[in-house]
Design an enzyme around this catalytic site. Structure first.
Site, PDB file in Angstrom:
ATOM      1  N   ASP A  52      75.416  56.126  70.056  1.00  0.00           N
ATOM      2  CA  ASP A  52      76.522  55.816  69.131  1.00  0.00           C
ATOM      3  C   ASP A  52      76.474  54.388  68.603  1.00  0.00           C
ATOM      4  O   ASP A  52      77.499  53.787  68.294  1.00  0.00           O
ATOM      5  CB  ASP A  52      77.903  56.042  69.797  1.00  0.00           C
ATOM      6  N   HIS A  78      75.449  61.914  64.571  1.00  0.00           N
ATOM      7  CA  HIS A  78      75.258  60.722  63.757  1.00  0.00           C
ATOM      8  C   HIS A  78      76.245  60.800  62.616  1.00  0.00           C
ATOM      9  O   HIS A  78      76.307  61.820  61.933  1.00  0.00           O
ATOM     10  CB  HIS A  78      73.841  60.692  63.152  1.00  0.00           C
ATOM     11  N   GLY A 117      72.536  56.615  62.695  1.00  0.00           N
ATOM     12  CA  GLY A 117      72.592  57.460  61.499  1.00  0.00           C
ATOM     13  C   GLY A 117      72.783  56.602  60.261  1.00  0.00           C
ATOM     14  O   GLY A 117      72.118  56.786  59.239  1.00  0.00           O
ATOM     15  N   GLY A 175      85.070  64.422  69.996  1.00  0.00           N
ATOM     16  CA  GLY A 175      86.356  63.755  69.758  1.00  0.00           C
ATOM     17  C   GLY A 175      86.844  62.997  70.983  1.00  0.00           C
ATOM     18  O   GLY A 175      87.933  62.422  70.982  1.00  0.00           O
ATOM     19  N   THR A 186      70.581  61.856  79.292  1.00  0.00           N
ATOM     20  CA  THR A 186      70.368  63.149  78.672  1.00  0.00           C
ATOM     21  C   THR A 186      69.121  63.748  79.331  1.00  0.00           C
ATOM     22  O   THR A 186      68.567  63.173  80.278  1.00  0.00           O
ATOM     23  CB  THR A 186      70.239  63.018  77.132  1.00  0.00           C
TER      24      THR A 186
END
Ligand code: GDP
Length: 429
Positions: free
Chosen positions: A13, A41, A17, A303, A240
């Site tokens: 984050d 992204h 992107g 979210g 991940t």
């Protein structure tokens, strides 16, 4: 233009992107080489605001070919939803501007189901999965129990293979978790529906790249998440399930013989982290709430409110090293404009000693942040486009980070829009 990777230096984050969207004008091909629909992204440009999950961020540029490499978790259902969503806003996705590797493994419905069942079983010990099936998917890939995209072209063999895997999966779903199993008809129908839709995009992408490289085309490798989420070198097990490092990009893209000349590491001007796991520099209370609100730090996919903290020099220096970053893009500097003093995590305190080194994962829980403060500039910098027009306090903050992490900060982003960027010339101090 030489090949370039855009990677996250921290927990993800960071604004990758946004950087890829900006840089794609200089590249012919953008390729995603790992991960799947588990992160997002966010890209804002003249076509609108988009949350991309699997589609490469070059999808908005005419003439750019986008590739999903063999290393991604190819979820055809989510991908098709994403294609439909961008198409609604006038972005056309065709086999000419999107190519999917025939060697990419398909993320099946059982991967998502198993992800959910395992998070439920773990209850309060959960890892904070986004429940997109990523961990079960990569486990199966390494167990050699996935279906490759290229198998969609031979239905008889495809169904025989799917049946074999399903028998094994149903044993786990019912035997281990006591949950409802899939019928072969369910799976065959799913494969038919989504398989047909992605088939036009599937090809031998290694061959495509070889040809493109012969023609002198330039490639931008787009990573998902960041260094600290890398399965081998991140904060395991809160990582991940794939390699987020630039060194993996040529393999996951299908061109292990390609060289990457530039690695642009994206760092946010403060820290954020989604989900569970150690986050040494974490802020709490009102200080954290104010920063979260200022930066609107909520997960693009889920979210979920992100955990926030000051920029973490120890983690960032480690990230720069492991990514082999050649230059840095510092994003969201504008968000710090409200602060009268800006905290920076300069070292960690571990076992009573201050350290500059990023600790072994299981040691992270014992680490405490050592915080220094910088004077805030307290004015709007979102319209600044030149380095020398930034307030000196903002320049001092950026230069301190640059010195501490040992890598040139070439880009300073002061807004989400494409042109809200300061590009520093090489001789600009
Ligand atoms: P990614 O997964 O690394 O691309 O990160 P995100 O999707 O979470 O992107 C970060 C968020 O911040 C997005 O909503 C971007 O539009 C936004 N953003 C990126 N750079 C800047 C910046 O410099 N300033 C501001 N205000 N927002 C930014």
């Amino acid at each position: 233009m030489s090949n370039c990777a855009v990677v996250g230096i921290n927990w993800g984050d960071e604004g990758k992107g946004r950087m890829v969207d900006l840089l794609t004008q200089q590249f012919d091909i953008v390729v995603r080489y790992q991960g799947g629909g588990n992160a997002g992204h966010t890209v804002i440009n003249e076509k609108g605001k988009f949350a991309l999950h699997l589609l490469p961020s070059g999808i908005f540029r005419d003439g750019v070919v986008n590739v999903l490499g063999n290393g991604v978790a190819l979820d055809p259902e989510s991908l098709m939803n994403e294609i439909d969503n961008v198409a609604e806003k006038g972005v056309s996705v065709t086999p000419a501007n999107l190519k999917i590797s025939d060697r990419a493994s398909i993320l099946m419905p059982w991967h998502k189901k198993l992800d959910e069942l395992e998070e439920l079983r773990l209850a309060d010990k959960k890892y904070g999965s986004t429940k997109q099936g990523i961990a079960p998917f990569y486990s199966d890939k390494f167990q050699k129990k996935t279906i490759l995209a290229g198998e969609l072209f031979d239905e008889e063999k495809l169904f025989a293979h799917a049946k074999e895997i399903l028998e094994w999966k149903d044993l786990i779903i019912s035997g281990v978790y006591g949950a409802e199993t899939y019928t072969f008809e369910d799976i065959a129908a799913w494969l038919k529906t989504y398989g047909e839709r992605i088939k036009p995009y599937i090809c031998d992408t290694t061959e495509f790249f070889e040809q493109a490289m012969k023609e002198g085309k330039s490639i931008l490798f787009e990573a998902q998440l960041g260094t600290l989420r890398d399965i081998d070198f991140g904060i395991y097990p809160y990582t991940t399930s794939s390699n987020t490092l630039a060194a993996y990009a040529p393999i996951g893209s299908g061109i292990p013989f390609a060289k990457i000349a530039n690695v642009i590491g994206v760092v946010k001007a403060y820290s954020t982290c989604v989900g569970e796991g150690p986050f040494v520099c974490e802020m709490f209370g009102k200080e954290a709430d104010d920063l979260r609100e200022a930066g609107f730090e909520y997960g693009a996919k889920t979210g979920r409110p992100r955990r926030v903290g000051p920029v973490d020099i120890v983690a960032t220096r480690y990230g720069v090293k492991m990514q082999g970053a050649t230059e840095i893009a510092l994003t969201k500097l504008d968000i710090l404009s409200y602060m009268d003093k800006i905290p920076v995590c300069v070292r960690y305190l571990v076992d009573g000693k201050e350290t500059d080194s990023f600790p072994f994962p299981s040691k992270l829980a014992d680490a405490k942040p050592v915080i220094d403060y910088f004077p805030g500039w307290q004015c709007d910098i979102s319209r600044v486009r030149k380095w020398e027009d930034l307030p000196w306090k903002a320049r001092a903050y950026v230069e301190f980070i640059e010195r501490s992490i040992g890598c040139r900060i070439k880009y300073v982003s002061v807004g989400a829009e494409r042109d809200s960027i300061i590009v520093r010339e090489d001789d600009e101090q």
